[in-house]
Write a protein that holds these residues in place. Structure first.
Motif, PDB file in Angstrom:
ATOM      1  N   UNK A 167      31.145  17.458  -5.683  1.00 24.13           N
ATOM      2  CA  UNK A 167      31.224  17.176  -4.242  1.00 24.13           C
ATOM      3  C   UNK A 167      31.282  15.672  -3.961  1.00 24.13           C
ATOM      4  N   UNK A 170      35.138  14.477  -3.787  1.00 19.53           N
ATOM      5  CA  UNK A 170      36.095  15.060  -2.843  1.00 19.53           C
ATOM      6  C   UNK A 170      36.625  16.422  -3.221  1.00 19.53           C
ATOM      7  N   UNK A 171      35.944  17.120  -4.123  1.00 18.61           N
ATOM      8  CA  UNK A 171      36.383  18.491  -4.430  1.00 18.61           C
ATOM      9  C   UNK A 171      36.058  19.376  -3.226  1.00 18.61           C
ATOM     10  N   UNK A 172      36.893  20.367  -3.010  1.00 18.94           N
ATOM     11  CA  UNK A 172      36.698  21.249  -1.869  1.00 18.94           C
ATOM     12  C   UNK A 172      35.379  22.016  -2.010  1.00 18.94           C
TER      13      UNK A 172
END
Lengths: 194, 310
Positions: A167, A170-172
């Protein structure tokens, strides 16, 4: 006579400084990441009950090791994310997609050192870690550094482990459900002197 | 993770808000005109999309870093602005089309920005240029042909054809493993359903008297479908053939323009058109489902071998 003496002293000082500089430059050995005897692997929690293991098969890098002035040592590593391998081709293909690594947009994971400090049994290296288009400064502890001459080529090896939160890069977040946010990355790197 | 109920909620919210907004603005001016309906549809589309993505708890990143972000944060707003400008009667037709063509030519470049497709890692620079030119040309051709068709035939079926193609694109992208990319289609598809509703209501609930499809709706429908498919092909895992079938399927509405068909009752012509569009889309969906069952379902715990779960 006095002028000659001053020129002689000056030449001696300049020569010494230049000589020291060249000694220092020679002290830093350049090493190439040996893909055959190195590995970058990882593990991540699955449903918070078990671990999924995987590795990246295509990694390149180099490091320069200055034993006399360790702060001048540098480390660089580039991982080709498309080479992710979790021993399941369908899952690997899914991991390459934009819900996870988005390898068409962010094809590499990179680390480039900015500061190195010698510590007991290795080096403490601070640098820029770029993954999924986000760069963060991280500090890793490289253990090892033992040298070995093998077939007239000097080799040095290091190991490190680091924990990263997906997180933070920028991971979904909606894709962080079944696979835990934290991943443990293990790097075992053997370098061959150029 | 797949969340069907969330997608349905997002679609329903987007459609309701959008239709309510357009009908409310349209009611302000009596008698309503096609120009007014077109202008009213722009805030309606915008508000509906914002509502839909809010319901999906969309995470916006500035600056946009991936294809989908660039699509939703640059291309979709740009389309609405262009359609707003084009919607004013004082703006000449050639200028409106110049703006649309400019957007169409830039869209592939915007969506593929910073990716391996443009960096030279995935072929030569000339190949990248060729891909962008072909993609832009396809968009221009599709847009021109559907705009021309929308002027020849009345309202609702073209919007519904675009809805079917957009919904199919979303499902296909999702089943190919790009869940967020597929989810992005939900609000776009919902807007098209809402547009069909308000176009139908503007025609006093009759197909025959429904006005021509609003250029703004047509624009957002075509750009939305094209954007989703481009992202699905270049960043996801849908095949070029499936992508092309979905992109070009709405053009099958043109078949209803043959002379012995076009003078029949409006609802008959519309139904035949939709059936023609739905058939290739159904084949694409079945293929996508087959691939999903083979590749993805085991990862989601729906296969027999639990060891294959993600």
């Amino acid at each position: 006579m006095r002028r000659l003496f001053l020129i002689g002293i000056g030449t001696l000082i300049i020569g010494t400084v230049v000589g020291m500089g060249s000694t220092s430059a020679q002290a830093a050995d350049e090493y190439e990441y040996d893909q055959v005897h190195s590995s970058v692997s990882f593990k991540a929690r699955h449903l918070d009950i078990s671990w999924i293991h995987g590795r990246f098969n295509d990694v390149s890098g180099k490091f320069s090791l200055d034993r006399e002035q360790p702060s001048k040592s540098t480390f660089e590593l580039t991982i080709n994310v498309d080479s992710v391998d979790t021993a399941n081709e369908a899952r690997d293909e899914h991991l390459r997609q934009p819900d996870y690594f988005d390898t068409k947009q962010f094809p590499t994971i990179e680390f480039k050192s900015t500061r190195t400090k010698a510590i007991e049994g290795g080096y403490k290296v601070t640098g820029d870690f770029t993954m999924h288009g986000t760069t963060k400064t991280i500090t890793i502890v490289l253990k090892g550094g033992k040298e070995h001459d093998f077939k007239k080529a000097k080799r040095v090896a290091f190991s490190t482990e680091l924990t990263l939160k997906r997180s933070d890069f920028g991971f979904d977040e909606s894709a962080i459900g079944p696979i835990g946010d934290e991943s443990l990355i293990m790097i075992d790197c053997e370098g061959v002197r150029r | 993770m797949l969340e069907p109920s969330l997608y349905l909620e997002a679609m329903a919210s987007a459609a309701i808000i959008s239709a309510a907004c357009v009908l409310a603005i349209n009611a302000l001016r009596r008698p309503a005109s096609t120009t007014w309906l077109n202008l009213a549809s722009i805030p309606g589309i915008g508000l509906g999309l914002v509502t839909g993505y809010h319901m999906l708890a969309w995470r916006w990143t500035l600056p946009p870093v991936n294809g989908l972000d660039r699509f939703l944060m640059i291309v979709v707003p740009a389309t609405l602005v262009i359609e707003l400008i084009a919607g004013f009667p004082a703006v000449p037709r050639w200028l409106a089309w110049l703006l649309r063509m400019s957007l169409a030519s830039m869209m592939p470049r915007i969506l593929l920005h910073g990716s391996v497709h443009l960096s030279g890692n995935n072929g030569t620079p000339w190949q990248a240029v060729a891909v962008m030119v072909i993609a832009a040309l396809l968009l221009v051709i599709l847009w021109s042909l559907l705009a021309h068709l929308s002027q020849r035939s009345r309202g609702v079926p073209i919007v519904l054809a675009l809805y079917l193609a957009t919904q199919c694109a979303g499902l296909t992208i999702m089943m190919a493993g790009y869940i967020k990319g597929g989810a992005a289609a939900c609000p776009l598809a919902a807007i098209l359903v809402a547009a069909a509703l308000w176009t139908w209501l503007a025609g006093s609930g009759r197909f025959a008297t429904a006005p021509s499809i609003s250029p703004a709706v047509l624009g957002i429908g075509i750009v939305g479908l094209f954007g989703l498919l481009l992202i699905g092909i270049f960043f996801g895992r849908i095949s070029i053939v499936s992508g092309l079938v979905m992109l070009l399927a709405p053009l099958l509405c043109w078949i209803t323009q043959i002379s012995w068909l076009r003078h029949r009752q409006a609802w008959v012509v519309g139904s035949i058109g939709l059936l023609l569009v739905a058939l290739p889309l159904l084949i694409v969906l079945l293929k996508a489902k087959h691939d999903f069952d083979r590749d993805m379902a085991p990862l989601l715990g729906k296969g027999k071998a639990s060891v294959l779960q993600h």
